[in-house]
Write a protein that holds these residues in place. Sequence first.
Motif, PDB file in Angstrom:
ATOM      1  N   SER A  67       0.828  -1.210   0.000  1.00 24.04           N
ATOM      2  CA  SER A  67       0.000   0.000   0.000  1.00 24.04           C
ATOM      3  C   SER A  67       0.865   1.264   0.000  1.00 24.04           C
ATOM      4  O   SER A  67       0.503   2.261  -0.628  1.00 24.04           O
ATOM      5  CB  SER A  67      -0.966   0.003   1.188  1.00 24.04           C
ATOM      6  N   LEU A  68       2.008   1.218   0.690  1.00 20.97           N
ATOM      7  CA  LEU A  68       2.921   2.366   0.655  1.00 20.97           C
ATOM      8  C   LEU A  68       3.489   2.564  -0.750  1.00 20.97           C
ATOM      9  O   LEU A  68       3.602   3.695  -1.227  1.00 20.97           O
ATOM     10  CB  LEU A  68       4.063   2.180   1.661  1.00 20.97           C
ATOM     11  N   ALA A  69       3.853   1.474  -1.402  1.00 26.00           N
ATOM     12  CA  ALA A  69       4.398   1.563  -2.763  1.00 26.00           C
ATOM     13  C   ALA A  69       3.361   2.105  -3.731  1.00 26.00           C
ATOM     14  O   ALA A  69       3.691   2.877  -4.642  1.00 26.00           O
ATOM     15  CB  ALA A  69       4.896   0.191  -3.219  1.00 26.00           C
ATOM     16  N   LEU A  70       2.105   1.717  -3.521  1.00 21.81           N
ATOM     17  CA  LEU A  70       1.052   2.129  -4.449  1.00 21.81           C
ATOM     18  C   LEU A  70       0.630   3.582  -4.275  1.00 21.81           C
ATOM     19  O   LEU A  70      -0.181   4.080  -5.043  1.00 21.81           O
ATOM     20  CB  LEU A  70      -0.171   1.208  -4.316  1.00 21.81           C
ATOM     21  N   ARG A  71       1.227   4.269  -3.311  1.00 25.04           N
ATOM     22  CA  ARG A  71       0.985   5.710  -3.211  1.00 25.04           C
ATOM     23  C   ARG A  71       1.526   6.427  -4.439  1.00 25.04           C
ATOM     24  O   ARG A  71       0.990   7.445  -4.852  1.00 25.04           O
ATOM     25  CB  ARG A  71       1.660   6.289  -1.975  1.00 25.04           C
TER      26      ARG A  71
END
Length: 119
Positions: free
Chosen positions: A47-51
Motif C-alpha cells: 500500500s505504501l508503494a502504491l501511493r
Amino acid sequence: MAWIYLLIASVFEVVFALATNATEGFTRLGPSLLTIVAAAAGIFFLSLALRTLDVSVGYTVWTGIGSVGTVVLGTLIFDESLNAGKIIAFFLIIGGVLGLKLADRPARPSTEPELTAPN
C-alpha cells in the motif's frame, strides 16, 4: 522509495507463501502466526508503494517477485521439483517484471510530507 517499499512487500509475500505451506492447514501455531504477520506486512508495504506506483505495475511486480521467490525457496527448502517448464516460466516472469519496471511512467507526486533537515 516506492520501489524499496515494493521490494520489502515482495519479501513478505515470499515469507507468507512459504509459511502458509508450513502451517499444515493452520494446525501449527508458529507458522500460522508468521503467515498472518507476513500477509499483513506485505499488504502494508504494498500500500505504501502504491501511493506513487500505478496499481497495474505495483501489484503485478509484487506478485511476480513473490512467485519467483517462492519457486526458488520452495525448491531449496521444501525440495520441490524444478523442471524445464518451471525454469522457462521463471525467466518469463522475471522478464515481465523487468519490462514493467522499464515501461513504468514517471511516478505520481507523493502525498507524503517531505522530511527536511533543520538548518
